[in-house]
Write a protein that holds these residues in place. Sequence first.
Motif, PDB file in Angstrom:
ATOM      1  N   LYS A  14      -2.346  47.119   5.282  1.00 46.76           N
ATOM      2  CA  LYS A  14      -2.085  46.912   3.851  1.00 46.76           C
ATOM      3  C   LYS A  14      -1.141  47.984   3.305  1.00 46.76           C
ATOM      4  CE  LYS A  14      -6.373  44.455   2.742  1.00 46.76           C
ATOM      5  NZ  LYS A  14      -7.703  44.549   2.114  1.00 46.76           N
ATOM      6  N   LYS A  24       2.595  47.059   1.926  1.00 43.63           N
ATOM      7  CA  LYS A  24       2.733  47.320   0.488  1.00 43.63           C
ATOM      8  C   LYS A  24       3.965  48.159   0.198  1.00 43.63           C
ATOM      9  CE  LYS A  24       0.188  49.066  -3.510  1.00 43.63           C
ATOM     10  NZ  LYS A  24      -1.061  49.744  -3.980  1.00 43.63           N
ATOM     11  N   ASN A  81      -3.164  39.226   6.368  1.00 44.04           N
ATOM     12  CA  ASN A  81      -4.032  40.307   5.922  1.00 44.04           C
ATOM     13  C   ASN A  81      -4.537  40.132   4.489  1.00 44.04           C
ATOM     14  OD1 ASN A  81      -5.014  42.703   7.305  1.00 44.04           O
ATOM     15  ND2 ASN A  81      -4.184  43.855   5.598  1.00 44.04           N
ATOM     16  N   GLU A  82      -4.212  39.011   3.863  1.00 44.98           N
ATOM     17  CA  GLU A  82      -4.638  38.795   2.479  1.00 44.98           C
ATOM     18  C   GLU A  82      -6.160  38.654   2.348  1.00 44.98           C
ATOM     19  OE1 GLU A  82      -2.415  35.504   1.039  1.00 44.98           O
ATOM     20  OE2 GLU A  82      -0.674  36.693   0.478  1.00 44.98           O
ATOM     21  N   LYS A 105       1.597  40.135   5.826  1.00 42.64           N
ATOM     22  CA  LYS A 105       0.966  40.094   4.504  1.00 42.64           C
ATOM     23  C   LYS A 105       0.046  38.893   4.375  1.00 42.64           C
ATOM     24  CE  LYS A 105       4.548  42.507   1.828  1.00 42.64           C
ATOM     25  NZ  LYS A 105       5.612  42.350   0.803  1.00 42.64           N
ATOM     26  N   GLN A 120      -7.281  47.507   8.803  1.00 40.90           N
ATOM     27  CA  GLN A 120      -6.846  46.685   7.673  1.00 40.90           C
ATOM     28  C   GLN A 120      -6.176  47.539   6.593  1.00 40.90           C
ATOM     29  OE1 GLN A 120     -10.868  44.386   7.649  1.00 40.90           O
ATOM     30  NE2 GLN A 120      -9.477  43.193   6.397  1.00 40.90           N
ATOM     31  N   ASP A 121      -6.753  48.697   6.347  1.00 39.78           N
ATOM     32  CA  ASP A 121      -6.182  49.602   5.342  1.00 39.78           C
ATOM     33  C   ASP A 121      -4.788  50.061   5.767  1.00 39.78           C
ATOM     34  OD1 ASP A 121      -8.439  49.412   3.792  1.00 39.78           O
ATOM     35  OD2 ASP A 121      -9.334  51.285   4.527  1.00 39.78           O
TER      36      ASP A 121
END
Length: 264
Positions: A258, A262, A153-154, A150, A254-255
Amino acid sequence: MKKDTVEKILTDKAEKLKKLSETVAPKFAEEDIHQFRVDVKRLRSFLRLLSIGRKKEFKLPKKFKKLYDICGEIRETQLEQKRLKKLNANLPSYFTYMEDHINKQKQLWEKHYSKKTLDKLKEQLTDLNISNADPKLMIEFIDKKIKELKEINEGEPNNEQIHAHRKQVKDMLNNIKFAEKEWKKGFETISKLPIKELDALADTIGNYNDERIILDHLIAFSTSPAIQSTEQQRLFDFCSEEMKKQILKKRKLQDAIKKFVKEK
């Protein structure tokens, strides 16, 4: 998991690596190198798991790490050759360069390889200050890795950080698969984690990273005096097309990361 069980696992891993190391030379076959590296990665993941809550992480001996790095150079270049051949890349100078690089790494393996290095690995693993492993260690480890994912990847992760993504995901996978077979109580603490999704994410990151490394190497080689002048423009054109593909793949990657973090 009791202390003597942990010690036996480490000893078994060291003995297996010694046998695998003996298969590397003189053929330097892709599968032999790959299997050696896979088992080293599994050992490192396990050591990171055991390091949770400690001030210092358990490390591999430097001479053994050198062998692992040499194999990595060979493996990386072998994959590069295969991918470029598949893409019908007309880059004879670069193929010559890759073959020369592999040969140099083979010589380094012959220079640095010694059974004493593998014996030292086993000795060092035997001497680690290991205690009983509480099943909660698994969930602590997974939570730590997801938190690191996390954090990386912020923002807009660079290629080095994406490589770190790969390590985090592989560490999780290696230890989950180990626990599923060898440590039932540890596995029960993280059994609800979607392993198939994690496996798919590891492949996505791995493929992106492998292709990115190839592109980095090609760009670096484009200014080399070893490249033929007639080949230079083809190389520029090839890199340009690959860079466009990488931008799109990075966004999708990246998607995917995430989405995974999440939901956890």
